[in-house]
Motif scaffolding. Structure first.
Motif, PDB file in Angstrom:
ATOM      1  N   ASP A  96       0.796  -1.266   0.105  1.00 43.69           N
ATOM      2  CA  ASP A  96       0.227   0.019  -0.042  1.00 43.69           C
ATOM      3  C   ASP A  96       1.035   1.165   0.008  1.00 43.69           C
ATOM      4  N   ASP A  98       0.104   3.911   1.414  1.00 42.16           N
ATOM      5  CA  ASP A  98      -0.080   4.770   2.793  1.00 42.16           C
ATOM      6  C   ASP A  98       0.702   4.280   4.094  1.00 42.16           C
ATOM      7  N   SER A 100       0.789   1.580   5.506  1.00 37.32           N
ATOM      8  CA  SER A 100       0.054   0.535   6.348  1.00 37.32           C
ATOM      9  C   SER A 100       1.099  -0.564   6.572  1.00 37.32           C
ATOM     10  N   ASP A 205      -2.916   1.887  10.599  1.00 43.36           N
ATOM     11  CA  ASP A 205      -3.725   2.653   9.599  1.00 43.36           C
ATOM     12  C   ASP A 205      -3.341   4.058   9.260  1.00 43.36           C
ATOM     13  N   ARG A 206      -3.674   4.352   8.098  1.00 42.42           N
ATOM     14  CA  ARG A 206      -3.463   5.802   7.600  1.00 42.42           C
ATOM     15  C   ARG A 206      -4.264   6.676   8.646  1.00 42.42           C
TER      16      ARG A 206
HETATM   17 MN    MN Z   1      -4.689   2.000   4.010  1.00 43.99          MN
END
Ligand code: MN
Ligand code: GDD
Length: 388
Positions: A96, A98, A100, A205-206
């Motif tokens: 991902d 971001d 994660s 998590d973002r």
């Molecule tokens: Mn994410």
């Protein structure tokens, strides 16, 4: 054939202007730290922010960074599969944008592949893995999804992970139906692989942003699980099918063990004058030996590229013996506690006990007694002088 790079890191993006430059930088520094020659392939679905511009600028400076912008059929899984098609290497890793998924773990994935595994999954559910900052609702839903996935792939603790590496040959000819977020399940269900390994990681998590999880996504996921099941029944020669095959063989061998047990008990008591309890102990041991032999040469016969973790048959037997004794105790424990404490009719308690022990027995033996590993060709042990 394109085999320029040792690995292609695929980063699917949709509106990731805040992360994309840093993640590319982080992936590149994991390459240089570990000496891997890798390429980065960003697969974007027409982000409406600056993502595309940023990547184009980077790729002008870094020859190993590319971007594909997709104009049709947007979606995370579709983008990942497009990345597979455009990659210039024999090994793909999906991550991902971001953060994660920690990019510093990329070399660990690479090592696992070099050991001979065909798929490596970043898992949140093995020792050393975890989840940071997730609301309870999302945790529960994710556990449900994971549980359902594990019925198909008992070996994989996190079959819905979005962080994984896979060899090209696994997905090359697989009839993937990419949709939703769970592309890994699709690959595990339809790709060709024998050996998988997991690397623990902590999912973070973002910051901000809502999870897009809806009833529709849940229903789609169930549909995907059913589709994979149907595929494995139609096509057969794949890992889900092989698991069911092993399970039913194990069941069949178990039934043969009952026949051996009953037969031996009868013969020993009637014809050899043993006291029936002594005869029963002998009969139990004979059925354990019977089951071991059939499971060893038939149920858990390894495919060509894998070999048993316990190389000696005797060690496998000892392991099987211990598991069998533990099973006996568990069976009696269940029978006793259900009947005596909960007042369940003893035949029903016994039946429940047998069922529990059967599955327990299967999984423990599968993962302990007959654990498989990639076939070790022992190349490292040959020194350069040997070639002279
Ligand atoms: Mn994410
Ligand atoms: N190209 C493309 N197209 N990329 C997308 C799309 C899309 O339609 N939707 C999301 N992405 C990209 C995001 O930019 C990000 O890099 C990555 O895919 C993951 O998207 P998120 O929206 O951040 O996913 P998540 O955090 O809710 O879900 C994660 O957890 C799942 C496991 O529970 C992801 O890691 C999933 O891959 C994973 O299955």
């Amino acid at each position: 054939m394109n085999t320029e790079y040792g690995i292609t890191v695929i980063i699917p993006t949709f509106n990731e202007e805040n992360n994309i430059a840093s993640i590319i930088h982080a992936v590149n520094s994991s390459f240089s730290k570990s000496g891997i020659s890798g390429e980065i392939l960003v697969v974007d679905d027409e982000s409406r922010d600056e993502t595309i511009e940023i990547v184009r600028n980077i790729s002008r400076k870094c020859g190993n960074v590319r971007i594909i912008v997709r104009h049709e059929d947007h979606g995370l899984s579709q983008s990942v599969v497009e990345g597979f098609k455009q990659a210039n290497s024999e090994l793909f890793l999906v991550i991902d944008a971001d953060f994660s998924h920690p990019p510093e773990l990329i070399p660990r994935f690479y090592e696992e592949i070099k050991k001979g595994h065909e798929v490596v999954v970043g898992s949140r559910y093995i020792r050393g893995g975890g989840i940071r900052q997730w609301p309870l609702k999302r945790r529960v839903l994710s556990l449900g999804a994971t549980g359902l996935g594990r019925i198909l792939f008992p070996e994989v603790t996190d079959p819905v992970s979005g962080f994984f590496a896979v060899k090209k040959e696994v997905v090359e000819r697989a009839p993937l139906k990419p949709r939703g977020y769970k592309i890994l399940m699709e690959i595990l269900g339809k790709g060709r692989w024998d050996s998988i390994s997991e690397v623990p990681f902590t999912f973070s998590d973002r910051k901000g942003g809502e999870s897009k999880l809806s009833l529709k996504i849940i229903l789609e996921y169930i549909e995907q699980v059913l589709n994979i099941t149907k595929y494995s029944i139609d096509v057969r020669d794949n890992s889900v099918w092989n698991e069911w095959k092993r399970l039913s063989r194990f069941c069949f061998v178990g039934l043969s063990g009952i026949a051996v047990n009953m037969g031996a008990l009868y013969l020993l008591t009637e014809y050899s004058g043993f006291y029936f309890l002594t005869a029963s102990a002998v009969a139990i041991e004979l059925s354990i030996i019977n089951n071991f032999i059939w499971n060893d040469i038939w149920t858990f016969k390894p495919p060509e590229n894998l070999s048993p973790h316990r190389e000696s048959r005797f060690h496998r037997f000892l392991s099987f013996q211990c598991v069998s004794i533990a099973s006996l105790l568990i069976n009696m424990g269940i029978l006793y506690s259900l009947t005596d404490f909960l007042g369940v009719y003893y035949m029903i308690s016994n039946f429940i006990g047998i069922l529990v022990v059967f599955f327990w027995n299967y999984f423990v033996n599968r993962n302990l007694t007959w654990k498989l590993q990639p076939f070790d060709r022992g190349c490292e042990e040959i020194s350069p002088e040997d070639f002279n």
